[in-house]
Design an enzyme around this catalytic site. Structure first.
Site, PDB file in Angstrom:
ATOM      1  N   ARG A 198     -12.518   2.658  -2.466  1.00 34.32           N
ATOM      2  CA  ARG A 198     -13.612   2.837  -1.525  1.00 34.32           C
ATOM      3  C   ARG A 198     -14.447   1.573  -1.370  1.00 34.32           C
ATOM      4  O   ARG A 198     -15.419   1.575  -0.616  1.00 34.32           O
ATOM      5  CB  ARG A 198     -14.495   3.952  -2.061  1.00 34.32           C
ATOM      6  CG  ARG A 198     -14.885   5.012  -1.057  1.00 34.32           C
ATOM      7  CD  ARG A 198     -15.701   6.052  -1.821  1.00 34.32           C
ATOM      8  NE  ARG A 198     -16.218   7.095  -0.989  1.00 34.32           N
ATOM      9  CZ  ARG A 198     -15.633   8.288  -0.849  1.00 34.32           C
ATOM     10  NH1 ARG A 198     -14.509   8.560  -1.443  1.00 34.32           N
ATOM     11  NH2 ARG A 198     -16.208   9.202  -0.090  1.00 34.32           N
ATOM     12  N   LYS A 241      -9.091  13.867   4.829  1.00 34.00           N
ATOM     13  CA  LYS A 241      -8.250  13.278   3.775  1.00 34.00           C
ATOM     14  C   LYS A 241      -7.796  14.329   2.755  1.00 34.00           C
ATOM     15  O   LYS A 241      -6.621  14.411   2.418  1.00 34.00           O
ATOM     16  CB  LYS A 241      -9.020  12.180   3.006  1.00 34.00           C
ATOM     17  CG  LYS A 241      -9.519  11.035   3.858  1.00 34.00           C
ATOM     18  CD  LYS A 241     -10.203   9.963   3.006  1.00 34.00           C
ATOM     19  CE  LYS A 241     -11.480  10.424   2.313  1.00 34.00           C
ATOM     20  NZ  LYS A 241     -12.652  10.593   3.181  1.00 34.00           N
ATOM     21  N   ARG A 279     -23.886   8.914   3.966  1.00 35.36           N
ATOM     22  CA  ARG A 279     -22.486   8.699   3.583  1.00 35.36           C
ATOM     23  C   ARG A 279     -21.745   7.911   4.650  1.00 35.36           C
ATOM     24  O   ARG A 279     -20.909   7.061   4.329  1.00 35.36           O
ATOM     25  CB  ARG A 279     -21.808  10.041   3.315  1.00 35.36           C
ATOM     26  CG  ARG A 279     -22.143  10.596   1.916  1.00 35.36           C
ATOM     27  CD  ARG A 279     -21.993  12.088   1.831  1.00 35.36           C
ATOM     28  NE  ARG A 279     -20.630  12.528   2.058  1.00 35.36           N
ATOM     29  CZ  ARG A 279     -20.309  13.757   2.479  1.00 35.36           C
ATOM     30  NH1 ARG A 279     -21.256  14.658   2.704  1.00 35.36           N
ATOM     31  NH2 ARG A 279     -19.057  14.088   2.640  1.00 35.36           N
ATOM     32  N   ARG A 316     -18.331  22.844   7.811  1.00 29.34           N
ATOM     33  CA  ARG A 316     -17.251  23.275   6.925  1.00 29.34           C
ATOM     34  C   ARG A 316     -17.692  24.267   5.854  1.00 29.34           C
ATOM     35  O   ARG A 316     -16.852  24.945   5.262  1.00 29.34           O
ATOM     36  CB  ARG A 316     -16.472  22.101   6.329  1.00 29.34           C
ATOM     37  CG  ARG A 316     -17.185  21.229   5.333  1.00 29.34           C
ATOM     38  CD  ARG A 316     -16.276  20.033   4.950  1.00 29.34           C
ATOM     39  NE  ARG A 316     -16.984  19.051   4.150  1.00 29.34           N
ATOM     40  CZ  ARG A 316     -16.499  17.847   3.859  1.00 29.34           C
ATOM     41  NH1 ARG A 316     -15.327  17.476   4.323  1.00 29.34           N
ATOM     42  NH2 ARG A 316     -17.180  17.012   3.122  1.00 29.34           N
ATOM     43  N   ARG A 359     -21.299  21.991  -0.382  1.00 28.50           N
ATOM     44  CA  ARG A 359     -21.491  20.742  -1.130  1.00 28.50           C
ATOM     45  C   ARG A 359     -22.913  20.242  -0.950  1.00 28.50           C
ATOM     46  O   ARG A 359     -23.435  20.223   0.165  1.00 28.50           O
ATOM     47  CB  ARG A 359     -20.488  19.682  -0.632  1.00 28.50           C
ATOM     48  CG  ARG A 359     -19.174  19.731  -1.378  1.00 28.50           C
ATOM     49  CD  ARG A 359     -18.144  18.809  -0.771  1.00 28.50           C
ATOM     50  NE  ARG A 359     -18.575  17.408  -0.670  1.00 28.50           N
ATOM     51  CZ  ARG A 359     -17.769  16.422  -0.335  1.00 28.50           C
ATOM     52  NH1 ARG A 359     -16.492  16.672  -0.063  1.00 28.50           N
ATOM     53  NH2 ARG A 359     -18.221  15.198  -0.247  1.00 28.50           N
TER      54      ARG A 359
END
Ligand code: ADP
Length: 185
Positions: A89, A14, A143, A128, A132
């Site tokens: 969300r 996104k 998540r 990635r 984080r």
């Protein structure tokens, strides 16, 4: 004026696609996750309030997010529209957004949902390397389950309104962006 929602599970791409859309359509990108991370980094009152929630991979309370988005969308820079990423969300957030848009004579022009198989989502997030704190295997698992339980119903909410465009989220960044351009035009 064009208001676009880019939707999908964590790791669907996104943020990457929203950045490309921002440049291409010249409409600002609003990422609730980015705003929260920025506040955490700067140790603001909001950042202190949401840090442990983000760290765990849970959702920030609806009221907090809705207030934040309404404040943000009231800024003149969003007069040309917005690319919403990470919001709404929950169904409650979607309802709040709909009322807010209605009150302000605005509407959602496109709801794009990025489809990516779960296995690939996990691989993408774990590889990635953005550092984080919520990108660890345990938190990614949480998540994704929060997504299934709280966020996936948002898709049905907009499907019933007949506004959803499904985008195949597998392929190169450019291929996926081409699909988005086709869907929006
Ligand atoms: P991702 O899609 O990879 O999970 P985001 O940057 O969109 O990443 O969101 C990161 C975190 O920020 C979420 O796990 C959640 O804690 C918080 N967050 C972001 N947007 C919302 C929202 N609309 N409602 C509640 N929590 C949110």
């Amino acid at each position: 004026m064009m208001n676009i929602i880019i939707f999908g599970p964590p790791g669907a791409g996104k943020g990457t696609q929203a950045e490309k859309m921002q440049k291409h359509f010249n409409i600002p990108h609003l990422s609730t996750g980015n705003i929260f991370r920025e506040n955490i980094k700067n140790e603001t009152p909001l950042g202190k309030k949401v840090k442990s929630i983000l760290d765990a991979g849970n959702l920030v309370p609806d009221e907090t997010v809705v207030d934040l988005v309404k404040d943000e969308l009231s800024k003149p820079k969003y007069d040309k529209g917005v690319i919403l990423d990470g919001f709404p969300r929950t169904v409650a957030q979607a309802e709040a957004l709909d009322s807010f848009f209605e009150e302000n004579g605005k509407k959602i022009d496109a709801f794009l949902t990025l489809t990516v198989p779960e296995e690939e989502l996990i691989n993408r997030i774990l590889s990635r390397g953005e550092g984080r704190s919520d990108d660890t295997p345990e938190k990614v698992k949480n998540r994704l389950s929060v997504y299934q339980k709280e966020t996936a119903p948002v898709l049905n909410y907009y499907k019933e309104k007949g506004a959803v465009k499904e985008i195949d989220g597998v392929g190169s960044i450019e291929e996926i962006f081409d699909r988005i351009k086709d869907a929006v035009s």
